[in-house]
Design a protein around this motif. Structure first.
Motif, short mmCIF file in Angstrom:
data_model
loop_
_atom_site.label_atom_id
_atom_site.label_comp_id
_atom_site.label_asym_id
_atom_site.label_seq_id
_atom_site.Cartn_x
_atom_site.Cartn_y
_atom_site.Cartn_z
N GLY A 78 0.83 -1.18 0.00
CA GLY A 78 0.00 0.00 0.00
C GLY A 78 0.87 1.24 0.00
N PRO A 79 0.26 2.41 0.01
CA PRO A 79 1.04 3.65 -0.05
C PRO A 79 1.88 3.86 1.20
N LEU A 80 3.05 4.43 1.01
CA LEU A 80 3.91 4.80 2.13
C LEU A 80 3.63 6.25 2.50
N PHE A 81 3.67 6.51 3.81
CA PHE A 81 3.41 7.87 4.29
C PHE A 81 4.71 8.67 4.20
N TYR A 82 4.98 9.13 2.98
CA TYR A 82 6.20 9.89 2.75
C TYR A 82 5.97 10.85 1.57
N VAL A 85 0.58 12.56 1.08
CA VAL A 85 -0.80 12.69 1.55
C VAL A 85 -1.32 14.11 1.31
N PRO A 86 -2.43 14.26 0.58
CA PRO A 86 -3.01 15.58 0.35
C PRO A 86 -3.56 16.19 1.65
N ILE A 87 -3.52 17.50 1.73
CA ILE A 87 -3.99 18.21 2.92
C ILE A 87 -5.46 17.90 3.20
N VAL A 296 5.09 14.10 5.42
CA VAL A 296 3.97 13.28 4.97
C VAL A 296 3.03 14.08 4.08
N LEU A 297 2.63 15.26 4.55
CA LEU A 297 1.64 16.07 3.84
C LEU A 297 2.25 16.78 2.64
N ASN A 320 11.69 37.35 4.68
CA ASN A 320 11.64 36.39 3.59
C ASN A 320 11.11 35.06 4.11
N VAL A 321 10.62 34.23 3.20
CA VAL A 321 10.01 32.96 3.57
C VAL A 321 10.61 31.83 2.73
N VAL A 322 11.00 30.75 3.39
CA VAL A 322 11.39 29.52 2.70
C VAL A 322 10.25 28.53 2.89
N CYS A 323 9.69 28.06 1.79
CA CYS A 323 8.46 27.26 1.83
C CYS A 323 8.66 25.91 1.15
N LYS A 324 8.30 24.83 1.84
CA LYS A 324 8.26 23.51 1.20
C LYS A 324 7.03 23.47 0.30
N TRP A 325 7.27 23.33 -0.99
CA TRP A 325 6.18 23.36 -1.98
C TRP A 325 6.54 22.36 -3.08
N GLU A 326 5.81 21.27 -3.16
CA GLU A 326 6.22 20.15 -4.00
C GLU A 326 5.96 20.37 -5.49
#
Length: 519
Positions: A78-82, A85-87, A296-297, A320-326
């Motif tokens: 099954g899917p791995l939590f890495y 996962v959508p918000i 995860v998210l 300034n902002v550093v943002c995790k954005w896939e």
């Protein structure tokens, strides 16, 4: 005083180095969440580097396995939590649903472990292990394999212990001041919060014992038969548990000797940032805000209204902002926002220009923030994140925001408060000082206790007697019943004596009364 502690730590490190020996260790980590494995992997690395032969059963093989380190991969089920996962799958409210969900996942993972051909081949080799390391989390199903191997075993927990996790150690989970990890409470609760905390804690303990543990035992017995002892009896033989907590961050609570704090053992020395990111950070003279919802998210799946609101707030700030954005693009991205598909989060938080961390409240990220004295704004989404953020907030080093009610005004006010009010940074620094100040670094502590159990072939001398007490004895119900009987007998004797005295005296009182009336 400080140099004295440094000397003690150095001495213990030398002793560990001199007293090293080789053992064969099996680690069983069947949960499919990568963040959990990231807590345990440093310990496995450290043990293998000290000469122990380490075998790790998990979903996450090492990219560069080295000597003494062998991965036993559970075939994917099954899917791995890495980063997957959508918000929208979470509403930001911790609840019973999270408890049910992770326990269903636990049963699926256990089936996958026992059905794994790689695991079967390992067992068929008949290797003798000196120690087994297990994750203490959502199922005890794999304790059937532990019993089959016949080795002493310890557990590790990537979070504060669940309401069900400490029972095998008779570890206190008093609901008056120990929050259920599936709540959003701190250690100081109102009456309503204590009421719900008590109800949810007891309900989860009963649900685990009489439903999920029954299902887990059914799975284990398919492979090990009726000769296998009940899983809860096997669990009571756990020598100790290494917990990814520390009272400076997770709030103090009473602990039995078999529960060892090793919070932050995953934190390594900060590395140099990539040149473009380093340049961005260095040029941020007004400071940098780090924004990440964890491993995860998927941050880029924020609903449009939430994404737009967050970016509007960022655009109005001088930082300034550093943002995790896939995703490759961020609609209407403000000029002061830099997006990266993956953040070297630990290294970024160590940069001196970081002034705040906006986080979902995962314990790994919060541990790194505590270590680097970075104030936080927590927007918890599920699981233990609510209690993690509340603990940070209770220390005065951050603020809690609800995902369901967050708006532009509340988000901006929280950011401005954490960045501009010096008290948040001062409290974060105070927390950092306490988090760092230990006789031995957390990873070395974990190694020490692991080898301690190896040397003694288990650690029954750390086990308190109440582990094997029936519940009614542990709660002193038999003592209370005995006290009630004694009190009842005393009252009954007093009553009978009073009746006899009254019966004896009453005729004389009547005569005296009649004589007085005659006079």
């Amino acid at each position: 005083m400080k140099w004295g502690k440094v000397l003690i730590a150095f001495s213990i490190t030398i002793i560990l180095a001199q007293d090293s020996f080789s053992a064969r260790i099996l680690a069983i980590f069947p949960h499919n969440g990568k963040s959990h494995y990231d807590v345990f992997e440093p310990l496995m690395n450290a043990l293998s580097k000290r000469g122990h032969e380490v075998h790790i059963i998990s979903f996450f093989p090492k990219d560069d396995p080295h000597k003494n380190y062998t991965d036993v991969i559970i075939e994917r089920s099954g899917p791995l939590f890495y980063n997957s996962v959508p918000i929208h799958e979470f509403n930001g409210v911790a609840s019973f649903d999270d408890f049910f969900y992770i326990h269903e996942v636990g049963l699926i993972s256990c089936e996958a472990l026992y059905d794994s051909k790689n695991v079967a081949r390992l067992v068929e080799r008949g290797l003798k292990f000196d120690l087994v390391v297990t994750e203490l989390f959502n199922t005890d199903c794999f304790l059937g394999l532990v019993h089959h191997l016949g080795a002493p075993f310890i557990s590790v927990s990537s979070s504060a212990l669940l309401p069900t996790g400490g029972l095998r150690f008779a570890h206190s989970h008093h609901p008056a001041f120990v929050p259920n990890v599936f709540s959003t409470y701190s250690d100081k609760m109102s009456y309503f919060e204590r009421f719900y905390n008590t109800f949810s804690t007891v309900a989860m303990q009963l649900m685990r014992k009489y439903y999920y543990d029954v299902a887990a035992e059914r799975i284990a017995r398919k492979y090990f038969g009726s000769a296998m002892p009940p899983l809860d009896e096997i669990a009571k033989n756990t020598s100790l548990v290494l917990v990814n907590t520390h009272p400076s961050l997770n709030r103090p609570r009473p602990q039995v000797p078999a529960v060892i704090d090793v919070g932050g053992m995953h934190i390594k020395d900060a590395k140099k940032l990539p040149s473009d990111l380093e340049s961005f950070m260095n040029s941020s003279t007004n400071g940098v805000i780090v924004f990440s919802m964890g491993s995860v998210l998927l941050t880029h799946t924020f609903p449009d209204d939430k994404r737009k609101m967050i970016m509007e707030v960022f655009s109005e700030l001088p930082q300034n902002v550093v943002c995790k954005w896939e995703s490759d693009s961020l609609p209407n991205k403000p000029d002061n926002v830099k997006i990266l598909k993956w953040l070297p989060q630990r290294d970024i938080l160590a940069h001196p220009n970081v002034v705040a961390f906006v986080t979902h409240g995962g314990l790994l990220g919060l541990s790194e923030a505590a270590f680097e004295a970075v104030p936080i704004i927590g927007i918890p989404m599920y699981g233990d994140q609510g209690t993690n953020v509340r603990a940070f907030e209770a220390s005065g080093a951050g603020l809690f925001l609800s995902y369901s009610t967050i708006n532009k005004q509340s988000f901006k006010q929280a950011l401005q408060a954490v960045v501009n009010d010096k008290r948040y940074k001062e409290n974060a620094q105070r927390m950092s000082n306490a988090y760092r100040e230990r006789i031995l670094p957390p990873l070395d502590t974990a190694v020490y206790w692991t080898e301690y159990v190896l040397k003694f072939g288990g650690a029954k001398h750390l086990q308190v007697a109440s582990v094997h007490m029936p519940w009614y004895q542990y709660l002193l119900l038999d003592v209370l019943l005995g006290a009630a009987v004694v009190i009842f007998l005393i009252l009954y004797i007093v009553y009978r004596v009073a009746r006899r005295i009254t019966t004896f005296i009453l005729p004389y009182l009547t005569i005296i009364t009649v004589h007085k009336k005659g006079d």
